[in-house]
Design a protein around this motif. Structure first.
Motif, PDB file in Angstrom:
ATOM      1  N   ALA A 124       0.747  -1.383   0.026  1.00  0.00           N
ATOM      2  CA  ALA A 124      -0.049   0.094  -0.023  1.00  0.00           C
ATOM      3  C   ALA A 124       0.892   1.206   0.108  1.00  0.00           C
ATOM      4  O   ALA A 124       0.476   2.057  -0.573  1.00  0.00           O
ATOM      5  N   THR A 125       1.977   1.201   0.843  1.00  0.00           N
ATOM      6  CA  THR A 125       2.899   2.312   0.674  1.00  0.00           C
ATOM      7  C   THR A 125       3.367   2.591  -0.629  1.00  0.00           C
ATOM      8  O   THR A 125       3.428   3.609  -1.106  1.00  0.00           O
ATOM      9  N   TYR A 126       3.804   1.558  -1.317  1.00  0.00           N
ATOM     10  CA  TYR A 126       4.412   1.780  -2.820  1.00  0.00           C
ATOM     11  C   TYR A 126       3.264   2.305  -3.411  1.00  0.00           C
ATOM     12  O   TYR A 126       3.587   3.241  -4.564  1.00  0.00           O
ATOM     13  N   ALA A 127       2.011   1.744  -3.507  1.00  0.00           N
ATOM     14  CA  ALA A 127       1.068   2.395  -4.088  1.00  0.00           C
ATOM     15  C   ALA A 127       0.964   3.963  -4.006  1.00  0.00           C
ATOM     16  O   ALA A 127       0.429   4.779  -4.782  1.00  0.00           O
ATOM     17  N   GLU A 128       0.956   4.161  -2.663  1.00  0.00           N
ATOM     18  CA  GLU A 128       0.821   5.530  -2.512  1.00  0.00           C
ATOM     19  C   GLU A 128       1.854   6.650  -2.988  1.00  0.00           C
ATOM     20  O   GLU A 128       1.794   7.852  -3.189  1.00  0.00           O
ATOM     21  N   ARG A 129       3.291   5.907  -3.061  1.00  0.00           N
ATOM     22  CA  ARG A 129       4.318   6.781  -3.423  1.00  0.00           C
ATOM     23  C   ARG A 129       4.300   7.015  -4.824  1.00  0.00           C
ATOM     24  O   ARG A 129       5.444   7.626  -5.191  1.00  0.00           O
ATOM     25  N   MET A 130       3.810   6.020  -5.627  1.00  0.00           N
ATOM     26  CA  MET A 130       4.130   6.282  -6.879  1.00  0.00           C
ATOM     27  C   MET A 130       3.335   7.464  -7.518  1.00  0.00           C
ATOM     28  O   MET A 130       2.261   7.891  -7.325  1.00  0.00           O
ATOM     29  N   GLU A 131       4.174   8.205  -8.458  1.00  0.00           N
ATOM     30  CA  GLU A 131       3.802   9.352  -9.164  1.00  0.00           C
ATOM     31  C   GLU A 131       3.182   9.198 -10.090  1.00  0.00           C
ATOM     32  O   GLU A 131       3.564   8.407 -11.165  1.00  0.00           O
ATOM     33  N   THR A 132       1.873   9.967 -10.506  1.00  0.00           N
ATOM     34  CA  THR A 132       1.131   9.760 -11.582  1.00  0.00           C
ATOM     35  C   THR A 132       0.357  10.882 -11.727  1.00  0.00           C
ATOM     36  O   THR A 132       0.145  11.772 -10.718  1.00  0.00           O
ATOM     37  N   ASP A 133       0.203  11.384 -13.105  1.00  0.00           N
ATOM     38  CA  ASP A 133      -0.381  12.773 -13.539  1.00  0.00           C
ATOM     39  C   ASP A 133      -1.609  12.465 -14.123  1.00  0.00           C
ATOM     40  O   ASP A 133      -2.223  13.495 -14.773  1.00  0.00           O
ATOM     41  N   ASP A 134      -2.400  11.423 -13.880  1.00  0.00           N
ATOM     42  CA  ASP A 134      -3.524  10.917 -14.564  1.00  0.00           C
ATOM     43  C   ASP A 134      -4.680  12.151 -13.872  1.00  0.00           C
ATOM     44  O   ASP A 134      -4.746  12.468 -12.577  1.00  0.00           O
ATOM     45  N   ARG A 135      -5.381  12.430 -14.819  1.00  0.00           N
ATOM     46  CA  ARG A 135      -6.259  13.547 -14.661  1.00  0.00           C
ATOM     47  C   ARG A 135      -7.461  13.035 -13.575  1.00  0.00           C
ATOM     48  O   ARG A 135      -8.244  13.897 -13.503  1.00  0.00           O
ATOM     49  N   TRP A 136      -7.882  11.739 -13.848  1.00  0.00           N
ATOM     50  CA  TRP A 136      -8.906  11.415 -13.088  1.00  0.00           C
ATOM     51  C   TRP A 136      -8.578  10.686 -11.613  1.00  0.00           C
ATOM     52  O   TRP A 136      -7.677  10.063 -11.531  1.00  0.00           O
ATOM     53  N   SER A 137      -8.939  11.538 -10.725  1.00  0.00           N
ATOM     54  CA  SER A 137      -8.844  10.888  -9.444  1.00  0.00           C
ATOM     55  C   SER A 137      -8.878   9.640  -9.119  1.00  0.00           C
ATOM     56  O   SER A 137     -10.238   9.231  -9.307  1.00  0.00           O
ATOM     57  N   GLY A 138      -7.965   8.980  -8.495  1.00  0.00           N
ATOM     58  CA  GLY A 138      -8.347   7.393  -8.186  1.00  0.00           C
ATOM     59  C   GLY A 138      -8.142   6.491  -9.349  1.00  0.00           C
ATOM     60  O   GLY A 138      -8.431   5.130  -9.331  1.00  0.00           O
ATOM     61  N   ALA A 139      -7.941   6.946 -10.466  1.00  0.00           N
ATOM     62  CA  ALA A 139      -7.914   6.071 -11.790  1.00  0.00           C
ATOM     63  C   ALA A 139      -6.733   5.489 -11.909  1.00  0.00           C
ATOM     64  O   ALA A 139      -5.632   6.135 -11.330  1.00  0.00           O
ATOM     65  N   LEU A 140      -6.840   4.275 -12.149  1.00  0.00           N
ATOM     66  CA  LEU A 140      -5.451   3.376 -12.190  1.00  0.00           C
ATOM     67  C   LEU A 140      -4.955   3.580 -13.606  1.00  0.00           C
ATOM     68  O   LEU A 140      -5.577   3.379 -14.648  1.00  0.00           O
ATOM     69  N   THR A 141      -3.826   3.677 -13.591  1.00  0.00           N
ATOM     70  CA  THR A 141      -3.049   3.937 -14.972  1.00  0.00           C
ATOM     71  C   THR A 141      -2.121   2.834 -15.259  1.00  0.00           C
ATOM     72  O   THR A 141      -1.898   2.114 -14.490  1.00  0.00           O
ATOM     73  N   LEU A 142      -1.656   2.990 -16.648  1.00  0.00           N
ATOM     74  CA  LEU A 142      -0.832   1.884 -17.196  1.00  0.00           C
ATOM     75  C   LEU A 142       0.637   2.000 -16.339  1.00  0.00           C
ATOM     76  O   LEU A 142       1.237   0.793 -16.258  1.00  0.00           O
ATOM     77  N   TYR A 143       0.870   3.222 -15.977  1.00  0.00           N
ATOM     78  CA  TYR A 143       2.181   3.535 -15.018  1.00  0.00           C
ATOM     79  C   TYR A 143       2.313   2.525 -13.847  1.00  0.00           C
ATOM     80  O   TYR A 143       3.090   1.625 -13.766  1.00  0.00           O
ATOM     81  N   GLU A 144       1.132   2.586 -13.130  1.00  0.00           N
ATOM     82  CA  GLU A 144       0.974   1.970 -11.921  1.00  0.00           C
ATOM     83  C   GLU A 144       0.960   0.462 -12.255  1.00  0.00           C
ATOM     84  O   GLU A 144       1.468  -0.287 -11.368  1.00  0.00           O
ATOM     85  N   VAL A 145       0.134  -0.188 -13.164  1.00  0.00           N
ATOM     86  CA  VAL A 145       0.145  -1.370 -13.509  1.00  0.00           C
ATOM     87  C   VAL A 145       1.572  -1.876 -13.876  1.00  0.00           C
ATOM     88  O   VAL A 145       1.840  -2.962 -13.271  1.00  0.00           O
TER      89      VAL A 145
END
Length: 281
Positions: A50-71
């Motif tokens: 969960a900590t890793y997920a919170e620290r991942m930087e993403t500029d996705d414009r939809w709040s809470g959306a899962l990005t390809l970068y996170e995947v």
């Protein structure tokens, strides 16, 4: 010329390769242990994931959306974790192979193999029984962490916590995953013991790799979508793991007793015979 333990290991590679071909059943069991044990992984490693997920930087414009970068990042993390499990499993298998090579030169291979099978198999069966008897997650891990090797776990936690910000947003997240192989884990302990008793680096690597692959679905989904698994669900999973561990331990026990001329019933299925002559099936 007297052969060395390393030479004895080398001459067993061909037997290991043939054993892998008929040892698919064992690899399936390890995969199922990982698959069913995913809830255990979430309970033990979930806060870090969960900590890793919170620290991942993403500029996705939809709040809470899962990005390809996170995947991609979570996939790399789980890949590093699986590779780590496999390599450590290979090291345990190598340690067993070196021991067997040494005692073979001393002419006491059979009794030593039998004793290791009985001791390791009995230990794995006990671990399985504790799960059926109401295992409390983290209990055994805490005991092991408090022993002389507890400092290794402490250093692993420190290495992870000090590298999260630097590694979580690049390919270095594979390193974070790899460090998880050094954390205390009741799911891995029986598997490592089994790999040692097998005395096969190749089979140890493949067995722990199969286990790691089995844990990926649960840990990946937890890091990307799911953020909670109930304690009740984890306890149900532990019952299933208990049955699988008892089965694995029984195979080692039976093989160990066979080295002393005592035959116990075994299922009529293809399996890798780690303690038999030449590691045959």
């Amino acid at each position: 010329m007297v052969a060395s333990p390393l030479a004895a290991v080398g001459t067993g590679i061909s037997g290991q390769l043939s054993g892998v071909a008929t040892g698919g059943y064992g690899l399936v069991v390890f995969f199922l242990i990982g698959l069913f044990g995913g809830a255990h992984c979430i309970g033990m490693c979930g806060p870090l994931v969960a900590t890793y997920a919170e620290r991942m930087e993403t500029d996705d414009r939809w709040s809470g959306a899962l990005t390809l970068y996170e995947v991609r990042q979570h996939a790399l993390f789980n890949l590093g974790r699986t590779i780590s499990y496999a390599l450590i499993g290979g090291l345990f298998g190598l340690a067993g192979a070196l021991l067997y090579g040494t005692v073979e030169l001393a002419g006491v291979l059979g009794p030593i193999q039998g004793a290791i099978g009985i001791v390791m198999g009995g230990a794995i069966v006990v671990m399985g029984v504790t799960r059926l008897a109401g295992y409390q997650q983290g209990t055994v891990e805490g005991i092991v962490a408090g022993t002389g090797i507890g400092s290794l776990f402490a250093r692993s936690y420190t290495a992870i916590s000090t590298r999260i910000d630097r590694w979580v947003n690049g390919v270095g997240i594979m390193g974070l995953g790899a460090l998880h192989g050094l954390l205390p884990c009741m799911l891995l302990y029986p598997a490592f013991l089994y790999a040692f008793a097998q005395g096969s680096p190749l089979h140890g690597l493949l067995s722990l790799g199969a286990l790691g692959l089995g844990t990926i679905p649960s840990v990946f989904l937890y890091g990307t979508v799911i953020q909670s698994v109930s304690a009740r669900q984890r306890q149900v999973v532990h019952y299933g793991l208990g049955v699988l561990f008892i089965g694995l331990g029984y195979v080692l026990l039976a093989m160990g007793f066979m080295r002393f001329g005592i035959t116990l019933p075994l299922p009529e299925i293809p399996y890798y015979q780690p303690l038999g002559p030449g590691g045959s099936a």
